[in-house]
Design an enzyme around this catalytic site. Structure first.
Site, PDB file in Angstrom:
ATOM      1  N   ARG A  19       0.825  -1.211   0.000  1.00  0.00           N
ATOM      2  CA  ARG A  19       0.000   0.000   0.000  1.00  0.00           C
ATOM      3  C   ARG A  19       0.861   1.263   0.000  1.00  0.00           C
ATOM      4  O   ARG A  19       0.548   2.220  -0.713  1.00  0.00           O
ATOM      5  CB  ARG A  19      -0.953  -0.002   1.193  1.00  0.00           C
ATOM      6  CG  ARG A  19      -2.044  -1.066   1.071  1.00  0.00           C
ATOM      7  CD  ARG A  19      -2.939  -1.100   2.282  1.00  0.00           C
ATOM      8  NE  ARG A  19      -2.134  -1.392   3.470  1.00  0.00           N
ATOM      9  CZ  ARG A  19      -2.468  -1.043   4.704  1.00  0.00           C
ATOM     10  NH1 ARG A  19      -3.590  -0.389   4.947  1.00  0.00           N
ATOM     11  NH2 ARG A  19      -1.692  -1.360   5.723  1.00  0.00           N
ATOM     12  N   ASN A  37      -6.210  -2.814   2.142  1.00  0.00           N
ATOM     13  CA  ASN A  37      -6.164  -4.264   2.277  1.00  0.00           C
ATOM     14  C   ASN A  37      -7.584  -4.774   2.473  1.00  0.00           C
ATOM     15  O   ASN A  37      -8.372  -4.151   3.178  1.00  0.00           O
ATOM     16  CB  ASN A  37      -5.323  -4.673   3.489  1.00  0.00           C
ATOM     17  CG  ASN A  37      -3.842  -4.560   3.240  1.00  0.00           C
ATOM     18  OD1 ASN A  37      -3.385  -4.488   2.112  1.00  0.00           O
ATOM     19  ND2 ASN A  37      -3.073  -4.534   4.307  1.00  0.00           N
TER      20      ASN A  37
END
Length: 90
Positions: A19, A37
């Site tokens: 990320r 996520n």
């Protein structure tokens, strides 16, 4: 022309700074939106950007962060025409 995409990434993509690297590449390519996520082990990206910038950003998505192992990338045009102001990590 702006593209509005929903990208789902499968593989070893949790716990490998995916990320953070996604946000870095999004900012470098003037992409706005978010990355998060998901409980099923995938990563979801909703993003907006110019077509040429989006191509460069998607190249990263297929590769991932150095410790990631991407096995599949699903890309669909989003009918959500959100104009995000920044790129966020959730």
């Amino acid at each position: 022309m702006k593209k509005y995409l929903r990208v789902t990434i499968e593989g070893k993509v949790h716990g490998v700074f995916f990320r953070q690297q996604t946000k870095k590449h999004a900012i470098e390519n003037n992409i706005t939106g978010y990355v998060q996520n998901c409980q099923d082990g995938t990563v979801l990206i909703e993003c907006v950007g110019e077509e040429e910038n989006m191509r460069a950003f998607l190249r990263f998505c297929h590769k991932g962060s150095p410790a990631a192992h991407v096995t599949n990338v699903s890309i669909e045009e989003s009918d959500q025409k959100n104009d995000f102001m920044t790129f966020n990590i959730y």
